[in-house]
Write an enzyme that holds these catalytic residues in place. Structure first.
Site, PDB file in Angstrom:
ATOM      1  N   TYR A 196      89.977  28.273  71.197  1.00 35.13           N
ATOM      2  CA  TYR A 196      90.902  28.441  72.340  1.00 35.13           C
ATOM      3  C   TYR A 196      90.179  28.879  73.646  1.00 35.13           C
ATOM      4  O   TYR A 196      90.935  29.074  74.594  1.00 35.13           O
ATOM      5  CB  TYR A 196      91.924  29.817  72.047  1.00 35.13           C
ATOM      6  CG  TYR A 196      91.243  31.099  71.442  1.00 35.13           C
ATOM      7  CD1 TYR A 196      90.854  31.801  72.340  1.00 35.13           C
ATOM      8  CD2 TYR A 196      91.064  31.211  70.237  1.00 35.13           C
ATOM      9  CE1 TYR A 196      90.220  32.900  72.191  1.00 35.13           C
ATOM     10  CE2 TYR A 196      90.620  32.592  69.764  1.00 35.13           C
ATOM     11  CZ  TYR A 196      89.989  33.488  70.715  1.00 35.13           C
ATOM     12  OH  TYR A 196      89.499  34.632  70.285  1.00 35.13           O
ATOM     13  N   HIS A 244      87.626  38.214  68.583  1.00 35.15           N
ATOM     14  CA  HIS A 244      88.507  39.068  68.415  1.00 35.15           C
ATOM     15  C   HIS A 244      87.958  40.122  66.962  1.00 35.15           C
ATOM     16  O   HIS A 244      88.000  41.329  67.342  1.00 35.15           O
ATOM     17  CB  HIS A 244      89.909  38.900  68.128  1.00 35.15           C
ATOM     18  CG  HIS A 244      91.100  39.625  67.928  1.00 35.15           C
ATOM     19  ND1 HIS A 244      91.152  40.701  69.191  1.00 35.15           N
ATOM     20  CD2 HIS A 244      91.717  39.990  66.912  1.00 35.15           C
ATOM     21  CE1 HIS A 244      92.015  41.344  68.563  1.00 35.15           C
ATOM     22  NE2 HIS A 244      92.387  41.238  67.246  1.00 35.15           N
ATOM     23  N   ARG A 264      85.473  40.143  76.581  1.00 33.55           N
ATOM     24  CA  ARG A 264      85.195  40.114  75.264  1.00 33.55           C
ATOM     25  C   ARG A 264      84.215  38.938  74.868  1.00 33.55           C
ATOM     26  O   ARG A 264      84.762  37.681  74.818  1.00 33.55           O
ATOM     27  CB  ARG A 264      86.582  39.950  74.374  1.00 33.55           C
ATOM     28  CG  ARG A 264      86.246  40.315  72.888  1.00 33.55           C
ATOM     29  CD  ARG A 264      87.079  39.978  72.042  1.00 33.55           C
ATOM     30  NE  ARG A 264      87.318  38.365  71.715  1.00 33.55           N
ATOM     31  CZ  ARG A 264      88.586  37.923  71.624  1.00 33.55           C
ATOM     32  NH1 ARG A 264      89.674  38.133  71.834  1.00 33.55           N
ATOM     33  NH2 ARG A 264      88.498  36.220  71.492  1.00 33.55           N
TER      34      ARG A 264
END
Length: 373
Positions: free
Chosen positions: A277, A268, A264
């Site tokens: 992160y 998200h 990805r």
């Protein structure tokens, strides 16, 4: 016969099946080659254009959300090969149960841009009539669609249908009980269902290493499913594995599981900040495995005029963007009455009572305003 990566493979080999390397080189893959012998250069060009179109669709969706036209958007950047490769392998009568990120699979099914954006704008609780395009509406509840797919596939078997079902989900969803239960039911009834996991390495901010200490595809083996673990950025490998899995389930041999290893590249959702992160170096490493660059490099080795191909691609992607923009500017706003429409297939007394009560509630505000004036 299905297969996953053999841990005894030579050092340096990728831990998944692959047909086209990141530099565009064609690699022999006995497990998959037989399923894509029909893919000539014109067919690969169409796949390239498809992937470019859904990348543009994704960029437009993100931009529309940033401009306040959509409430939320779930980006698919980096996962184009996984969605187009699998979506184009399906037959028309096959039924799809997606999660919330399968905009590209919906595109393959011919879902109208108006319908694709309707839910994300908040203009309707769902986007389209599933039976018109043989794809269920996008599912927000993590993993719930796998149970719906298992039930539908069981029905296909009981009806003696030659169709199959396929359900999409991410690596994080495999930690949900619904997914395990769906595999139990599908395996127990030998249902014609393909479980398609897009392992994009991140379940929001949790890495896949937290979700599973081994390959996700190996989990499915424990339920008795035939499994394939493929390079999810290789559109040819994905198409081959999906065709193989569909052939397997259509013969009554039971359900199948595909783990498409991809990444990805974006957030998200548009409510997420992946820089908090995720390591930038990891992003850079996966950018070098870009699915569009890969197939373009391979087409170059086949003698394709890349300049002409990119001109055709620009026309297609611009048309896609224009359709999305037109959809937003012409999409009607929902009425209060729409809250109660299409909840049931037929009129329902309890729902009609709610409709009347809510109308009276709103009318009370108008009466109060009138009294004050």
């Amino acid at each position: 016969m299905s297969t996953t990566f053999d841990s005894s493979a030579p050092e340096g080999a990728e831990p998944y099946l692959q047909v086209i390397a990141p530099d565009g080189t064609r690699r022999p893959c006995p497990e998959l080659d037989q399923w894509v012998q029909d893919l000539d250069a014109p067919a690969l060009e169409k796949l390239y254009i498809d992937m470019a179109c859904i990348r543009r669709l994704d960029n437009e969706g993100t931009a529309l959300q940033r401009q306040g036209e959509l409430g939320l958007w779930a980006p698919l950047l980096g996962q184009e090969a996984a969605q187009i490769g699998s979506g184009r392998a399906l037959e028309h009568e096959d039924f799809i149960f997606p999660s919330y990120r399968e905009h590209g699979v919906a595109y393959c099914r011919g879902v109208d841009p108006h319908d694709l954006l309707r839910m994300w704008r908040g203009a309707a609780p769902s986007g389209w009539n599933p039976y018109e395009v043989n794809i269920a509406n996008q599912q927000i509840v993590i993993g719930a669609q796998t149970l719906h797919a298992a039930g539908y596939a069981m029905g296909l078997k009981f009806d003696g249908s030659s169709a199959a079902a396929i359900t999409y989900f991410g690596d994080g969803a495999t930690s949900q009980g619904d997914v395990s239960e769906a595999m139990v039911f599908a395996a127990s009834y030998q249902a014609p269902l393909v479980f398609f996991c897009q392992n994009n390495h991140w379940a929001i901010s949790e890495p896949v290493s937290t979700q599973s200490v081994g390959y996700i595809a190996d989990r499915a083996k424990g339920f008795g499913l035939a499994t394939w673990r493929v390079d999810g950025n290789d559109v040819i490998a994905v198409m081959a594995a999906t065709r193989a899995a569909l052939a397997h389930v259509r013969t009554g041999s039971g359900p199948a599981f595909i783990e498409a290893v991809t990444y990805r590249m974006g957030a998200h959702t548009t409510a997420d900040d992946p820089t908090r992160y995720r390591d930038a170096l990891e992003l850079e490493q996966w950018a070098a495995k870009d699915p569009l660059d890969r197939i373009a490099a391979h087409l170059d080795t086949l003698g394709t005029d890349l300049g002409e191909l990119k001109e055709r691609t620009a026309t297609a992607t611009n048309d896609m963007a224009a359709g999305l923009r037109e959809a937003i500017t012409t999409m009607p706003e929902p009425s209060v009455d729409d809250l109660f429409s299409n909840v049931y297939s037929h009129s329902h007394p309890w729902l009609e009572e709610q409709r009347e009560n809510y109308a009276d509630y709103l009318a009370g505000f108008a009466e109060e305003t009138e009294a004050r004036s």
